[in-house]
Design an enzyme around this catalytic site. Structure first.
Site, PDB file in Angstrom:
ATOM      1  N   SER A  75      -3.532 -15.195  -8.492  1.00  0.00           N
ATOM      2  CA  SER A  75      -3.116 -15.425  -7.103  1.00  0.00           C
ATOM      3  C   SER A  75      -2.222 -14.315  -6.575  1.00  0.00           C
ATOM      4  O   SER A  75      -1.550 -14.485  -5.567  1.00  0.00           O
ATOM      5  CB  SER A  75      -2.364 -16.760  -6.983  1.00  0.00           C
ATOM      6  OG  SER A  75      -3.225 -17.824  -7.243  1.00  0.00           O
ATOM      7  N   GLY A  76      -2.168 -13.197  -7.281  1.00  0.00           N
ATOM      8  CA  GLY A  76      -1.365 -12.087  -6.793  1.00  0.00           C
ATOM      9  C   GLY A  76       0.109 -12.211  -7.127  1.00  0.00           C
ATOM     10  O   GLY A  76       0.936 -11.480  -6.582  1.00  0.00           O
ATOM     11  N   ASP A  84       3.918  -4.021 -10.668  1.00  0.00           N
ATOM     12  CA  ASP A  84       3.865  -5.351 -11.290  1.00  0.00           C
ATOM     13  C   ASP A  84       4.645  -5.395 -12.601  1.00  0.00           C
ATOM     14  O   ASP A  84       5.536  -6.228 -12.758  1.00  0.00           O
ATOM     15  CB  ASP A  84       2.417  -5.795 -11.533  1.00  0.00           C
ATOM     16  CG  ASP A  84       1.666  -6.071 -10.248  1.00  0.00           C
ATOM     17  OD1 ASP A  84       2.244  -5.874  -9.166  1.00  0.00           O
ATOM     18  OD2 ASP A  84       0.489  -6.471 -10.330  1.00  0.00           O
ATOM     19  N   HIS A 135       0.831  -1.208   0.000  1.00  0.00           N
ATOM     20  CA  HIS A 135       0.000   0.000   0.000  1.00  0.00           C
ATOM     21  C   HIS A 135       0.870   1.265   0.000  1.00  0.00           C
ATOM     22  O   HIS A 135       0.438   2.315   0.455  1.00  0.00           O
ATOM     23  CB  HIS A 135      -0.980   0.013   1.187  1.00  0.00           C
ATOM     24  CG  HIS A 135      -2.091  -0.996   1.030  1.00  0.00           C
ATOM     25  ND1 HIS A 135      -3.219  -0.756   0.286  1.00  0.00           N
ATOM     26  CD2 HIS A 135      -2.220  -2.259   1.495  1.00  0.00           C
ATOM     27  CE1 HIS A 135      -4.015  -1.820   0.325  1.00  0.00           C
ATOM     28  NE2 HIS A 135      -3.420  -2.744   1.039  1.00  0.00           N
ATOM     29  N   THR A 136       2.079   1.137  -0.477  1.00  0.00           N
ATOM     30  CA  THR A 136       2.951   2.308  -0.610  1.00  0.00           C
ATOM     31  C   THR A 136       2.947   2.839  -2.038  1.00  0.00           C
ATOM     32  O   THR A 136       3.231   4.015  -2.257  1.00  0.00           O
ATOM     33  CB  THR A 136       4.407   1.954  -0.235  1.00  0.00           C
ATOM     34  OG1 THR A 136       4.764   0.746  -0.913  1.00  0.00           O
ATOM     35  CG2 THR A 136       4.553   1.754   1.263  1.00  0.00           C
ATOM     36  N   ASP A 137       2.634   1.982  -3.017  1.00  0.00           N
ATOM     37  CA  ASP A 137       2.819   2.390  -4.422  1.00  0.00           C
ATOM     38  C   ASP A 137       1.931   3.575  -4.810  1.00  0.00           C
ATOM     39  O   ASP A 137       2.411   4.518  -5.431  1.00  0.00           O
ATOM     40  CB  ASP A 137       2.637   1.207  -5.395  1.00  0.00           C
ATOM     41  CG  ASP A 137       1.275   0.546  -5.311  1.00  0.00           C
ATOM     42  OD1 ASP A 137       0.548   0.775  -4.319  1.00  0.00           O
ATOM     43  OD2 ASP A 137       0.930  -0.210  -6.233  1.00  0.00           O
TER      44      ASP A 137
HETATM   45  P1  ADP Z   1      -2.663 -11.838 -11.370  1.00  0.00           P
HETATM   46  O1  ADP Z   1      -1.964 -10.859 -12.242  1.00  0.00           O
HETATM   47  O2  ADP Z   1      -2.509 -11.554  -9.906  1.00  0.00           O
HETATM   48  O3  ADP Z   1      -2.347 -13.264 -11.671  1.00  0.00           O
HETATM   49  P2  ADP Z   1      -4.955 -10.678 -12.647  1.00  0.00           P
HETATM   50  O4  ADP Z   1      -6.424 -10.753 -12.370  1.00  0.00           O
HETATM   51  O5  ADP Z   1      -4.314  -9.351 -12.651  1.00  0.00           O
HETATM   52  O6  ADP Z   1      -4.238 -11.661 -11.624  1.00  0.00           O
HETATM   53  O7  ADP Z   1      -4.660 -11.315 -14.072  1.00  0.00           O
HETATM   54  C1  ADP Z   1      -5.147 -12.598 -14.365  1.00  0.00           C
HETATM   55  C2  ADP Z   1      -5.718 -12.599 -15.787  1.00  0.00           C
HETATM   56  O8  ADP Z   1      -4.651 -12.409 -16.741  1.00  0.00           O
HETATM   57  C3  ADP Z   1      -6.333 -13.922 -16.170  1.00  0.00           C
HETATM   58  O9  ADP Z   1      -7.683 -13.994 -15.755  1.00  0.00           O
HETATM   59  C4  ADP Z   1      -6.206 -13.904 -17.689  1.00  0.00           C
HETATM   60  O10 ADP Z   1      -7.222 -13.107 -18.257  1.00  0.00           O
HETATM   61  C5  ADP Z   1      -4.882 -13.184 -17.892  1.00  0.00           C
HETATM   62  N1  ADP Z   1      -3.775 -14.153 -18.010  1.00  0.00           N
HETATM   63  C6  ADP Z   1      -2.705 -14.273 -17.209  1.00  0.00           C
HETATM   64  N2  ADP Z   1      -1.878 -15.250 -17.628  1.00  0.00           N
HETATM   65  C7  ADP Z   1      -2.434 -15.783 -18.730  1.00  0.00           C
HETATM   66  C8  ADP Z   1      -2.086 -16.838 -19.638  1.00  0.00           C
HETATM   67  N3  ADP Z   1      -0.973 -17.556 -19.460  1.00  0.00           N
HETATM   68  N4  ADP Z   1      -2.925 -17.089 -20.672  1.00  0.00           N
HETATM   69  C9  ADP Z   1      -4.042 -16.362 -20.845  1.00  0.00           C
HETATM   70  N5  ADP Z   1      -4.428 -15.371 -20.032  1.00  0.00           N
HETATM   71  C10 ADP Z   1      -3.652 -15.073 -18.990  1.00  0.00           C
HETATM   72 MG    MG Z   2      -2.358  -8.788 -12.382  1.00  0.00          MG
END
Ligand code: ADP
Ligand code: MG
Length: 373
Positions: free
Chosen positions: A117-118, A166, A28-30
């Site tokens: 999963s973050g 990120d 929560h700093t960004d």
């Molecule tokens: P995080 O970045 O924490 O994993 P996000 O909700 O920001 O979660 O991003 C996840 C979304 O990014 C997925 O629901 C999908 O739409 C997309 N995504 C990520 N990796 C892939 C992949 N290897 N193939 C297709 N879509 C992907």
């Molecule tokens: Mg993401």
């Protein structure tokens, strides 16, 4: 597994990849213009690519399941469809908007980064794609511009309000390194982690972020209100010496939000120094203090996450632990003895799952067998 040749008939001409990321400290700093310290995780996303003679983009992802692994669109006609292809469309649109002229391509995506999963599977996908497109077309895009284009893709096209951490982490951090990033001006320094001593651990609590959007926005608004009250551009401008004065003048809630941001920024800098010096014990204590601050001052923890952090902190092979990500569920990060990290992570997940919290924890990092191939 479906190979590129099976998807598109002949082999790819370029391959690029990008790792997922784990934020060690700086939560929560960004959005307050402060410091973060993410590291690359072993799992990564790979993009294989081949040019087409027209403006068509066809993409296959190994990670999307049966329903729609193949998606396509026309360059210049990108339009959000609320599906994974938006991350690809967002990237090509961002590249076009800054003046790069692309032609169509075929791409295959595969990833070992846990999705949603973050650990930033989204930025890993975007950064790997920019790298592949850059290699194919010989574009002059450096690592910082790559991160900025990916953030823009996600903010403006996908419609997710994500910070610069990120994509900067996925674009600039290597395994075995953390990226000390100043989100105010994107200045950064690579911190070599003492990998002979410690390894990062991430464990999912099995509890999805509860009302994450609403609470996240509420904390952002409180930080903005505190900064306005104190006539500073961002809470980042304050430091620990200001706190006694602020305590006497601010409403209690806004003061505690401010104190979290101010002390967390200081902890990030101290953790970077400790890690560079190979001092895992101090770095661990800083993670513990970060958790206490997120729980008590910033109030973004929940009992289940506190329980998981407590189990981790009590493990003999763990130097320190805290919640990671926005809070209200999600995952924890810990620093563990390097040789014992996977065993410790499994112990912690098992003890938490047995403890009656009603949720099952999953080890995300270190990668388990098969996650890094
Ligand atoms: P995080 O970045 O924490 O994993 P996000 O909700 O920001 O979660 O991003 C996840 C979304 O990014 C997925 O629901 C999908 O739409 C997309 N995504 C990520 N990796 C892939 C992949 N290897 N193939 C297709 N879509 C992907
Ligand atoms: Mg993401």
């Amino acid at each position: 597994m479906t190979s590129f040749v099976e998807c598109f008939g002949s082999p790819p001409t370029v391959t690029a990849q990008a790792h997922g990321r784990l934020n060690l400290i700086g939560e929560h700093t960004d959005y307050n213009g402060g410091f973060v310290l993410p590291t690359a995780i072993p799992q990564y996303t790979r993009v294989e690519l081949r040019a087409r003679p027209d403006a068509r983009v066809r993409v296959f992802s190994e990670n999307v399941g049966e329903h729609a692994p193949m998606a396509e669109y026309e360059l210049g006609s990108e339009a959000p469809v609320s599906d994974w292809i938006d991350y690809v469309q967002g990237v090509t649109q961002s590249l076009s908007r800054v003046g790069f002229r692309l032609i169509g391509f075929e791409a295959r995506v595969e990833s070992t980064v846990p999705v949603g999963s973050g650990l930033s599977s989204s930025a890993a996908l975007e950064v790997a794609l920019v790298r592949a497109i850059k290699a194919l077309f010989g574009l002059a895009v450096d690592d910082v511009l790559t991160a900025q284009l990916c953030q823009r893709a996600e903010n403006e096209f996908v419609g997710a309000r994500v910070g610069i951490m990120d994509p900067m982490a996925c674009s600039l951090a290597a395994e075995g390194e953390a990226l000390l990033l100043d989100t105010r001006d994107l200045a950064y320094r690579r911190i070599v982690l003492p990998t002979a001593v410690l390894a990062p651990v991430a464990i999912d609590s099995g509890i999805a972020h509860r009302n994450a959007g609403g609470d996240y926005n509420a904390r952002r608004a409180e930080c903005e209100a505190a900064a306005a009250m104190l006539s500073v551009k961002a809470l980042r401008e304050l430091n620990e010496a200001d706190l006694p004065r602020l305590k006497a003048t601010m409403p209690d809630t806004l003061f505690r939000r401010t104190r979290h941001v101010v002390t967390e920024n200081a902890r990030v800098l101290r953790a970077a120094t400790a890690l560079e010096a190979g001092d895992a014990v101090t770095a661990g204590h800083l993670l513990d203090a970060s958790h206490a601050s997120l729980r008590d001052d910033f109030e973004v923890s929940i009992p289940e996450i506190d329980a998981l952090v407590a189990v981790a902190q009590a493990h003999p092979d763990v130097f320190g632990a805290r919640l990671t990500g926005g809070g209200f569920g999600g995952s924890i990060v810990a620093l563990a003895h390097v040789e014992k990290a996977l065993g410790a992570a499994r112990d912690i997940a098992a003890e938490y799952s047995r403890s009656g919290v009603g949720a099952t924890a999953t080890v995300l990092v270190p990668a388990t067998a098969g996650d890094t191939s």
